[in-house]
Motif scaffolding. Structure first.
Motif, mmCIF file in Angstrom:
data_model
loop_
_atom_site.group_PDB
_atom_site.id
_atom_site.type_symbol
_atom_site.label_atom_id
_atom_site.label_comp_id
_atom_site.label_asym_id
_atom_site.label_seq_id
_atom_site.Cartn_x
_atom_site.Cartn_y
_atom_site.Cartn_z
ATOM 1 N N VAL A 1 -39.666 16.141 -2.347
ATOM 2 C CA VAL A 1 -39.259 17.258 -3.207
ATOM 3 C C VAL A 1 -40.373 18.304 -3.320
ATOM 4 C CG1 VAL A 1 -38.656 17.896 -5.592
ATOM 5 C CG2 VAL A 1 -37.565 15.923 -4.523
ATOM 6 N N LEU A 2 -41.607 17.843 -3.630
ATOM 7 C CA LEU A 2 -42.718 18.771 -3.850
ATOM 8 C C LEU A 2 -43.301 19.322 -2.558
ATOM 9 C CD1 LEU A 2 -44.725 16.978 -6.693
ATOM 10 C CD2 LEU A 2 -43.212 18.941 -6.938
ATOM 11 N N GLY A 3 -43.352 18.474 -1.553
ATOM 12 C CA GLY A 3 -43.993 18.874 -0.295
ATOM 13 C C GLY A 3 -45.504 18.935 -0.481
ATOM 14 N N PRO A 4 -46.263 19.022 0.610
ATOM 15 C CA PRO A 4 -47.731 19.047 0.517
ATOM 16 C C PRO A 4 -48.259 20.194 -0.346
ATOM 17 C CG PRO A 4 -47.015 18.875 2.811
ATOM 18 C CD PRO A 4 -45.782 19.114 1.984
ATOM 19 N N ASN A 5 -47.617 21.375 -0.245
ATOM 20 C CA ASN A 5 -48.065 22.540 -1.024
ATOM 21 C C ASN A 5 -47.848 22.343 -2.515
ATOM 22 O OD1 ASN A 5 -48.842 23.858 1.294
ATOM 23 N ND2 ASN A 5 -46.958 25.042 1.474
ATOM 24 N N GLY A 6 -46.706 21.774 -2.878
ATOM 25 C CA GLY A 6 -46.387 21.513 -4.281
ATOM 26 C C GLY A 6 -47.388 20.567 -4.914
ATOM 27 N N ILE A 7 -47.709 19.490 -4.200
ATOM 28 C CA ILE A 7 -48.684 18.507 -4.696
ATOM 29 C C ILE A 7 -50.049 19.170 -4.850
ATOM 30 C CG2 ILE A 7 -49.961 16.390 -4.056
ATOM 31 C CD1 ILE A 7 -47.256 15.336 -2.932
ATOM 32 N N ASP A 8 -50.397 20.013 -3.866
ATOM 33 C CA ASP A 8 -51.675 20.721 -3.888
ATOM 34 C C ASP A 8 -51.782 21.661 -5.093
ATOM 35 O OD1 ASP A 8 -54.113 20.869 -2.465
ATOM 36 O OD2 ASP A 8 -53.597 22.914 -1.843
ATOM 37 N N ILE A 9 -50.703 22.387 -5.395
ATOM 38 C CA ILE A 9 -50.689 23.306 -6.541
ATOM 39 C C ILE A 9 -50.851 22.528 -7.842
ATOM 40 C CG2 ILE A 9 -49.211 24.885 -7.875
ATOM 41 C CD1 ILE A 9 -48.069 25.758 -5.021
ATOM 42 N N ILE A 10 -50.111 21.415 -7.986
ATOM 43 C CA ILE A 10 -50.204 20.584 -9.200
ATOM 44 C C ILE A 10 -51.631 20.066 -9.381
ATOM 45 C CG2 ILE A 10 -49.460 18.371 -10.215
ATOM 46 C CD1 ILE A 10 -46.650 19.042 -9.054
ATOM 47 N N ARG A 11 -52.222 19.597 -8.283
ATOM 48 C CA ARG A 11 -53.618 19.108 -8.334
ATOM 49 C C ARG A 11 -54.567 20.178 -8.854
ATOM 50 N NH1 ARG A 11 -55.679 14.427 -4.837
ATOM 51 N NH2 ARG A 11 -57.672 14.990 -5.677
ATOM 52 N N LYS A 12 -54.411 21.400 -8.356
ATOM 53 C CA LYS A 12 -55.300 22.500 -8.759
ATOM 54 C C LYS A 12 -55.106 22.871 -10.229
ATOM 55 C CE LYS A 12 -56.405 24.599 -4.296
ATOM 56 N NZ LYS A 12 -56.563 23.299 -3.686
ATOM 57 N N ILE A 13 -53.851 22.890 -10.696
ATOM 58 C CA ILE A 13 -53.573 23.211 -12.104
ATOM 59 C C ILE A 13 -54.229 22.170 -13.015
ATOM 60 C CG2 ILE A 13 -51.744 23.328 -13.866
ATOM 61 C CD1 ILE A 13 -49.935 24.536 -11.575
ATOM 62 N N PHE A 14 -54.024 20.882 -12.684
ATOM 63 C CA PHE A 14 -54.625 19.827 -13.503
ATOM 64 C C PHE A 14 -56.150 19.811 -13.380
ATOM 65 C CE2 PHE A 14 -50.333 18.108 -13.934
ATOM 66 C CZ PHE A 14 -50.353 17.840 -15.300
#
Length: 195
Positions: free
Chosen positions: A159-172
């Motif tokens: 669902v998130l894809g590599p980019n989605g996971i990357d964005i979440i990581r950066k926000i947190f």
């Protein structure tokens, strides 16, 4: 017993950011490929037990070696700072050992990936500021989320894809950086007052 929603939410968010179970989905999927199956229940329960035990016994262990909670919290702030840098900049400062045995649910998943140096240090740092029952509720809520994420990690990645996971990581990572600064400032002030 005095439950405080604000404390529970803050402790939950700090632990959620440190454990970074969403950011660790690629590692979880990699482990699942290597060992065939990960026991989500076992990994979640063991990591929860380790964290709650450390919450109660960590202070006694520190007392035995003559370190105060404030000193430990300052050290914890540094660890959080570096974890946050890893998340924001996408660099690796801490190298994880490779394990391919069927014990992957416990090692390295429950420990040290979930209940690792970062989360254990964070627990004691939180204990210096929050009531213990609020931290326990935050740990339990995190364990529930860890279980859900482990169970559905393949779907989440799709669902998130590599980019989605990357964005979440950066926000947190940014949230964690701000928390590390606050933790450092609060506890360094306490240390100077005690000195």
């Amino acid at each position: 017993m005095e439950l405080n929603i604000k404390e529970i939410f803050t402790a939950f968010m700090v632990l959620f950011a440190v454990i970074d179970i969403i950011g660790n989905i690629p590692i979880v999927i990699d482990l699942r490929k290597k060992v065939g199956h990960i026991q989500s229940e076992k990994a979640s329960i063991i990591s929860g037990v380790i964290m709650i035990l450390f919450l109660f016994l960590g202070q006694n262990i520190l007392s035995l070696i003559g370190i105060g909670v404030n000193s430990f919290a300052v050290a914890g702030a540094f660890i959080l700072f570096f974890i946050a840098l890893e998340m924001i900049l996408g660099i690796t400062l801490y190298k994880q050992d490779e394990h391919t045995a069927m014990t992957a649910s416990v090692f390295p998943l429950a420990f040290p990936l979930i209940a690792g140096p970062g989360s254990l240090t964070t627990l004691l740092s939180l204990r210096a500021e929050f009531r213990i029952e609020n931290i326990i509720v935050a740990v339990v809520l995190n364990v529930i989320i860890i279980f859900i994420v482990l169970k559905t990690s393949a779907k989440i990645e799709r669902v998130l894809g590599p980019n989605g996971i990357d964005i979440i990581r950066k926000i947190f990572g940014v949230i964690l950086l701000a928390i590390a600064v606050k933790l450092f400032a609060h506890n360094i002030k306490e240390l100077f007052e005690l000195a």
